[in-house]
Design an enzyme around this catalytic site. Structure first.
Site, PDB file in Angstrom:
ATOM      1  N   SER A   1     -42.647  68.664  23.701  1.00 35.16           N
ATOM      2  CA  SER A   1     -43.760  67.721  23.893  1.00 35.16           C
ATOM      3  C   SER A   1     -45.085  68.446  24.050  1.00 35.16           C
ATOM      4  O   SER A   1     -45.229  69.318  24.905  1.00 35.16           O
ATOM      5  CB  SER A   1     -43.564  66.917  25.190  1.00 35.16           C
ATOM      6  OG  SER A   1     -42.499  66.056  25.063  1.00 35.16           O
TER       7      SER A   1
ATOM      8  N   HIS B   1     -44.847  63.663  19.650  1.00 39.50           N
ATOM      9  CA  HIS B   1     -43.889  64.341  18.776  1.00 39.50           C
ATOM     10  C   HIS B   1     -44.087  63.818  17.361  1.00 39.50           C
ATOM     11  O   HIS B   1     -44.105  62.618  17.152  1.00 39.50           O
ATOM     12  CB  HIS B   1     -42.448  63.991  19.147  1.00 39.50           C
ATOM     13  CG  HIS B   1     -41.961  64.629  20.406  1.00 39.50           C
ATOM     14  ND1 HIS B   1     -41.139  65.723  20.398  1.00 39.50           N
ATOM     15  CD2 HIS B   1     -42.151  64.315  21.689  1.00 39.50           C
ATOM     16  CE1 HIS B   1     -40.858  66.066  21.639  1.00 39.50           C
ATOM     17  NE2 HIS B   1     -41.458  65.223  22.443  1.00 39.50           N
TER      18      HIS B   1
ATOM     19  N   HIS C   1     -33.807  63.099  21.274  1.00 39.10           N
ATOM     20  CA  HIS C   1     -33.390  63.107  22.676  1.00 39.10           C
ATOM     21  C   HIS C   1     -32.297  62.060  22.870  1.00 39.10           C
ATOM     22  O   HIS C   1     -32.302  61.022  22.226  1.00 39.10           O
ATOM     23  CB  HIS C   1     -34.561  62.723  23.590  1.00 39.10           C
ATOM     24  CG  HIS C   1     -35.778  63.583  23.433  1.00 39.10           C
ATOM     25  ND1 HIS C   1     -36.741  63.324  22.481  1.00 39.10           N
ATOM     26  CD2 HIS C   1     -36.183  64.675  24.115  1.00 39.10           C
ATOM     27  CE1 HIS C   1     -37.693  64.238  22.594  1.00 39.10           C
ATOM     28  NE2 HIS C   1     -37.388  65.072  23.569  1.00 39.10           N
TER      29      HIS C   1
ATOM     30  N   TYR D   1     -32.176  60.105  25.323  1.00 32.83           N
ATOM     31  CA  TYR D   1     -32.759  58.870  25.871  1.00 32.83           C
ATOM     32  C   TYR D   1     -33.303  57.940  24.797  1.00 32.83           C
ATOM     33  O   TYR D   1     -33.601  56.785  25.065  1.00 32.83           O
ATOM     34  CB  TYR D   1     -33.836  59.177  26.927  1.00 32.83           C
ATOM     35  CG  TYR D   1     -35.056  59.918  26.423  1.00 32.83           C
ATOM     36  CD1 TYR D   1     -36.007  59.302  25.612  1.00 32.83           C
ATOM     37  CD2 TYR D   1     -35.260  61.243  26.774  1.00 32.83           C
ATOM     38  CE1 TYR D   1     -37.111  59.991  25.160  1.00 32.83           C
ATOM     39  CE2 TYR D   1     -36.371  61.941  26.347  1.00 32.83           C
ATOM     40  CZ  TYR D   1     -37.296  61.304  25.523  1.00 32.83           C
ATOM     41  OH  TYR D   1     -38.376  62.003  25.078  1.00 32.83           O
ATOM     42  N   GLU D   2     -33.426  58.443  23.555  1.00 29.02           N
ATOM     43  CA  GLU D   2     -33.849  57.561  22.464  1.00 29.02           C
ATOM     44  C   GLU D   2     -32.681  56.696  21.985  1.00 29.02           C
ATOM     45  O   GLU D   2     -32.882  55.793  21.186  1.00 29.02           O
ATOM     46  CB  GLU D   2     -34.371  58.391  21.289  1.00 29.02           C
ATOM     47  CG  GLU D   2     -35.676  59.109  21.593  1.00 29.02           C
ATOM     48  CD  GLU D   2     -36.061  60.065  20.477  1.00 29.02           C
ATOM     49  OE1 GLU D   2     -36.648  59.612  19.481  1.00 29.02           O
ATOM     50  OE2 GLU D   2     -35.763  61.263  20.597  1.00 29.02           O
TER      51      GLU D   2
ATOM     52  N   ALA E   1     -41.136  70.833  27.359  1.00 22.51           N
ATOM     53  CA  ALA E   1     -41.964  70.582  28.529  1.00 22.51           C
ATOM     54  C   ALA E   1     -40.991  70.291  29.665  1.00 22.51           C
ATOM     55  O   ALA E   1     -39.993  69.602  29.464  1.00 22.51           O
ATOM     56  CB  ALA E   1     -42.845  69.369  28.275  1.00 22.51           C
TER      57      ALA E   1
ATOM     58  N   MET F   1     -35.566  66.852  29.729  1.00 24.92           N
ATOM     59  CA  MET F   1     -34.681  65.872  29.084  1.00 24.92           C
ATOM     60  C   MET F   1     -34.222  66.319  27.691  1.00 24.92           C
ATOM     61  O   MET F   1     -33.853  65.493  26.867  1.00 24.92           O
ATOM     62  CB  MET F   1     -35.399  64.528  28.985  1.00 24.92           C
ATOM     63  CG  MET F   1     -35.936  64.012  30.306  1.00 24.92           C
ATOM     64  SD  MET F   1     -36.946  62.541  30.074  1.00 24.92           S
ATOM     65  CE  MET F   1     -37.778  62.421  31.680  1.00 24.92           C
ATOM     66  N   SER F   2     -34.272  67.624  27.428  1.00 24.02           N
ATOM     67  CA  SER F   2     -33.903  68.090  26.075  1.00 24.02           C
ATOM     68  C   SER F   2     -33.207  69.446  26.171  1.00 24.02           C
ATOM     69  O   SER F   2     -32.634  69.783  27.198  1.00 24.02           O
ATOM     70  CB  SER F   2     -35.171  68.221  25.220  1.00 24.02           C
ATOM     71  OG  SER F   2     -35.998  69.256  25.716  1.00 24.02           O
TER      72      SER F   2
ATOM     73  N   ASN G   1     -45.692  70.039  34.927  1.00 21.26           N
ATOM     74  CA  ASN G   1     -45.962  69.338  36.193  1.00 21.26           C
ATOM     75  C   ASN G   1     -44.964  69.857  37.208  1.00 21.26           C
ATOM     76  O   ASN G   1     -43.906  70.362  36.832  1.00 21.26           O
ATOM     77  CB  ASN G   1     -45.758  67.820  36.004  1.00 21.26           C
ATOM     78  CG  ASN G   1     -44.373  67.500  35.493  1.00 21.26           C
ATOM     79  OD1 ASN G   1     -44.078  67.644  34.302  1.00 21.26           O
ATOM     80  ND2 ASN G   1     -43.474  67.128  36.399  1.00 21.26           N
TER      81      ASN G   1
ATOM     82  N   HIS H   1     -46.228  60.781  31.607  1.00 25.11           N
ATOM     83  CA  HIS H   1     -46.129  61.511  30.332  1.00 25.11           C
ATOM     84  C   HIS H   1     -47.497  62.052  29.897  1.00 25.11           C
ATOM     85  O   HIS H   1     -47.581  63.110  29.276  1.00 25.11           O
ATOM     86  CB  HIS H   1     -45.539  60.570  29.275  1.00 25.11           C
ATOM     87  CG  HIS H   1     -45.224  61.235  27.965  1.00 25.11           C
ATOM     88  ND1 HIS H   1     -44.354  62.309  27.856  1.00 25.11           N
ATOM     89  CD2 HIS H   1     -45.661  60.997  26.697  1.00 25.11           C
ATOM     90  CE1 HIS H   1     -44.277  62.685  26.589  1.00 25.11           C
ATOM     91  NE2 HIS H   1     -45.067  61.903  25.873  1.00 25.11           N
TER      92      HIS H   1
END
Ligand code: HPA
Length: 271
Positions: free
Chosen positions: A29, A60, A82, A84-85, A112, A210-211, A234, A246
């Site tokens: 990201s 992306h 991902h 989550y998609e 990220a 998350m990746s 962060n 995000h």
């Protein structure tokens, strides 16, 4: 995954390029701009490649970028898939198999991530030393294809020592202080709760995202040398007592972009 499926995707890409990429990069990201540094770039949208799903996350793009970086033949994924998609976990493996069959041996996976280790700061770059698959899903579940890798892959050394060494040397040369630590993957799409971050810290995670973990599992399975780099965009939930979003992730990766691009170019030159 069946070889015929992968071969159809590979044949399509081969029909569009003249080079044989040996190094792959997956861009996280806000880190996609390095694709603009690629010389003689050929862009291949995922949607045009047989069997590839499309990626829809803001920040992306969804394409392969193939060309030269630091004098080497590279293939980049500008945009990734991902869990989550809602993708079938197995399909996350497809682009890794494609790049392997195109001739890639070394893969640089970037992301990220939130800083779990309290000595980290937003804007740090972290070399991934190892990972914890906290998402609990695995892209290798299903019938094994023995042409690609073993049924029970060894995971005792996913991230390659030589590539880590090269990265540390490049960091010193560029005067960048690089952190090193364990990447903990959650399924997302929610950011974590402060209690979860405390748990992840106790379990040994230094950064959370998350990746990356599934892609690294697949690349390890099919015998690639893997380097992982997290951009700490962060501090993770509860560390600084402020909400996460995000936009902040994208903003920090944009601020780090210059150092990140310089580091990657130096690494590619040296590997
Ligand atoms: N948690 C999970 N994924 C992330 C974070 C985070 O704090 N920051 C960037 N990706």
């Amino acid at each position: 995954m069946k070889s015929e499926i992968i071969k159809e995707s590979v044949e399509y890409i081969k029909s569009k390029i003249n080079s044989t990429p040996s190094i792959a990069l997956i861009l996280g990201s806000g880190l996609g701009d390095i694709a603009e540094e690629v010389e003689d770039a050929i862009y291949i949208d995922y949607k045009d490649v047989p069997h590839m799903p499309i990626s829809k996350v803001v920040g992306h793009k969804g394409r392969f970028v193939i060309g030269k970086l630091s004098g080497k033949d590279v293939i980049m994924m500008q945009g990734r898939f991902h869990y989550y998609e809602g993708h079938n976990p197995e399909i996350i493996a497809l682009p890794i198999y494609i790049m392997k069959l195109l001739g890639v041996n070394d893969i640089v996976i970037t992301n990220a991530a939130g800083g779990v280790n309290t000595t980290f700061n937003a804007g740090d770059l972290m070399i991934i030393s190892d990972q914890i698959n906290g998402a609990g899903v695995n892209p290798l579940i299903g019938e094994n294809n023995d042409e690609l890798g073993p049924r029970f892959p060894d995971m005792s050394k996913i991230y390659n020592d030589r590539l880590i060494d090269v990265t540390e040397k490049c960091g010193k040369k560029l005067n960048l202080e690089l952190k090193k630590g364990v990447y903990y993957m959650t399924s997302g799409p929610c950011y974590e709760t402060p209690a979860e971050i405390k748990m992840i810290r106790i379990l040994g995670g230094d950064a959370v995202g998350m990746s990356t973990a599934p892609e690294a599992m697949v690349a390890n399975y099919c015998g690639m040398n893997i380097l992982g780099i997290s951009c700490i965009t962060n501090m993770a939930a509860g560390v600084l007592n402020q909400p996460l979003n995000h936009e902040e992730v994208i903003e920090t990766s944009n601020n780090v972009k210059k150092d990140f691009i310089a580091l990657i170019k130096e690494i590619i030159k040296e590997v």
